[in-house]
Motif scaffolding. Structure first.
Motif, PDB file in Angstrom:
ATOM      1  N   ILE A  41       0.843  -1.185   0.000  1.00 19.80           N
ATOM      2  CA  ILE A  41       0.000   0.000   0.000  1.00 19.80           C
ATOM      3  C   ILE A  41       0.885   1.243   0.000  1.00 19.80           C
ATOM      4  CG2 ILE A  41      -1.940  -1.088   1.184  1.00 19.80           C
ATOM      5  CD1 ILE A  41      -0.998   0.354   3.751  1.00 19.80           C
ATOM      6  N   ASP A  78      -3.990   1.255  -2.685  1.00 20.39           N
ATOM      7  CA  ASP A  78      -3.312   0.046  -3.147  1.00 20.39           C
ATOM      8  C   ASP A  78      -2.879   0.243  -4.592  1.00 20.39           C
ATOM      9  OD1 ASP A  78      -5.620  -0.294  -4.674  1.00 20.39           O
ATOM     10  OD2 ASP A  78      -6.339  -2.030  -3.549  1.00 20.39           O
ATOM     11  N   LEU A 104      -9.771   0.327   3.404  1.00 22.10           N
ATOM     12  CA  LEU A 104      -9.224  -0.102   2.112  1.00 22.10           C
ATOM     13  C   LEU A 104      -9.628  -1.540   1.817  1.00 22.10           C
ATOM     14  CD1 LEU A 104      -7.415   0.383  -0.368  1.00 22.10           C
ATOM     15  CD2 LEU A 104      -5.477  -0.350   1.035  1.00 22.10           C
TER      16      LEU A 104
END
Length: 147
Positions: A41, A78, A104
């Protein structure tokens, strides 16, 4: 101006509310387990700052700002460009980052058993806390006679 459903996604807003108010140690532990199953990430934002606290004058039916509150904010992405966001009150960047990691995961892969169980249990815990607080507030209510 301060609509809870602004931008749609009522369920997502409710999930973010639970994550933002969740007990920090439980939130961080969940984020660690979720992070283990994720690819790399990128941290977009990780900071503290002040935000205005909105309130509504119910007599005049107008919005105003009550004051400022310190918050910690984190935004991550991401490789596919999916965004995770977290904002919590106080100076706790780890907690904001943990919230962003879980957000996320929700945005990319959706609910898994661990996240669903966490949201359910923390939601119930927070509802019980809110009910207890309202009982305490109600106990201070004074009935006044008017002439």
């Amino acid at each position: 101006m301060f609509n809870d459903n602004a931008g749609g996604g009522g369920e997502h807003a409710a999930e973010l509310n639970i994550l933002a108010r969740a007990r920090p140690e439980r939130l961080k532990a969940l984020a660690e387990t979720v992070l283990d199953g994720m690819d790399a990430i990128t941290v977009v934002t990780n900071r503290t700052g002040l935000v205005m606290v909105p309130m509504r004058d119910t007599v005049e039916n107008v919005d105003f700002h009550l004051g400022e509150v310190l918050v910690s904010e984190a935004e991550i992405a991401d490789a596919a460009g999916t965004i995770g966001y977290g904002m919590v009150t106080g100076r706790d960047l780890e907690r904001a980052m943990a919230m962003a990691v879980i957000d996320l995961r929700l945005a990319g892969a959706g609910h898994d058993d661990a996240i669903a169980a966490f949201l359910l249990s923390e939601g119930a815990f927070l509802a019980a806390q809110d009910e207890q607080r309202m009982r305490q507030v109600e106990a201070t209510r004074v009935e006044m006679e008017t002439f």
